[in-house]
Scaffold this active site. Sequence first.
Site, PDB file in Angstrom:
ATOM      1  N   LYS A  76     -25.444 -13.533  11.984  1.00  0.00           N
ATOM      2  CA  LYS A  76     -26.652 -12.858  11.515  1.00  0.00           C
ATOM      3  C   LYS A  76     -26.412 -11.377  11.248  1.00  0.00           C
ATOM      4  O   LYS A  76     -26.901 -10.832  10.265  1.00  0.00           O
ATOM      5  CB  LYS A  76     -27.769 -13.036  12.535  1.00  0.00           C
ATOM      6  CG  LYS A  76     -29.100 -12.517  12.080  1.00  0.00           C
ATOM      7  CD  LYS A  76     -30.185 -12.848  13.082  1.00  0.00           C
ATOM      8  CE  LYS A  76     -31.528 -12.380  12.579  1.00  0.00           C
ATOM      9  NZ  LYS A  76     -32.603 -12.717  13.500  1.00  0.00           N
ATOM     10  N   LYS A  77     -25.650 -10.719  12.108  1.00  0.00           N
ATOM     11  CA  LYS A  77     -25.419  -9.281  11.967  1.00  0.00           C
ATOM     12  C   LYS A  77     -24.643  -8.963  10.687  1.00  0.00           C
ATOM     13  O   LYS A  77     -24.954  -8.020   9.973  1.00  0.00           O
ATOM     14  CB  LYS A  77     -24.668  -8.757  13.184  1.00  0.00           C
ATOM     15  CG  LYS A  77     -24.583  -7.266  13.256  1.00  0.00           C
ATOM     16  CD  LYS A  77     -23.993  -6.832  14.578  1.00  0.00           C
ATOM     17  CE  LYS A  77     -24.029  -5.324  14.704  1.00  0.00           C
ATOM     18  NZ  LYS A  77     -23.507  -4.891  15.997  1.00  0.00           N
ATOM     19  N   LYS A  78     -23.627  -9.771  10.388  1.00  0.00           N
ATOM     20  CA  LYS A  78     -22.819  -9.561   9.180  1.00  0.00           C
ATOM     21  C   LYS A  78     -23.382 -10.311   7.980  1.00  0.00           C
ATOM     22  O   LYS A  78     -22.829 -10.239   6.894  1.00  0.00           O
ATOM     23  CB  LYS A  78     -21.380 -10.013   9.422  1.00  0.00           C
ATOM     24  CG  LYS A  78     -20.660  -9.168  10.442  1.00  0.00           C
ATOM     25  CD  LYS A  78     -19.243  -9.645  10.627  1.00  0.00           C
ATOM     26  CE  LYS A  78     -18.527  -8.814  11.672  1.00  0.00           C
ATOM     27  NZ  LYS A  78     -17.158  -9.280  11.889  1.00  0.00           N
TER      28      LYS A  78
END
Length: 92
Positions: A76-78
Amino acid sequence: MRFCPKCGSFLKVKGNKMVCSKCGYSDHDVEKVILKENVAHENDKTIIADGETIEGRVAISLCPRCGSVRAILLNKKKRLYRCMTCNFVYNI
């Protein structure tokens, strides 16, 4: 994101044109517009592809290789996705 040249407000996509909700300006040049929308993700799923177990959330994301809209959210972060149709890994 596009803005109205008359009043500076945000233009919204309506059908095949972009319209300013403040002053009524409309622009028919929407072929360059990419729509993104937030989608509520389903619960975590485990998917097996080519003998490899992939854990992640099923998401709606357009694959740049095959055009499918079904993907697994890997990170999700990347914003890293794996297409459920062709297994191509991409980020947006």
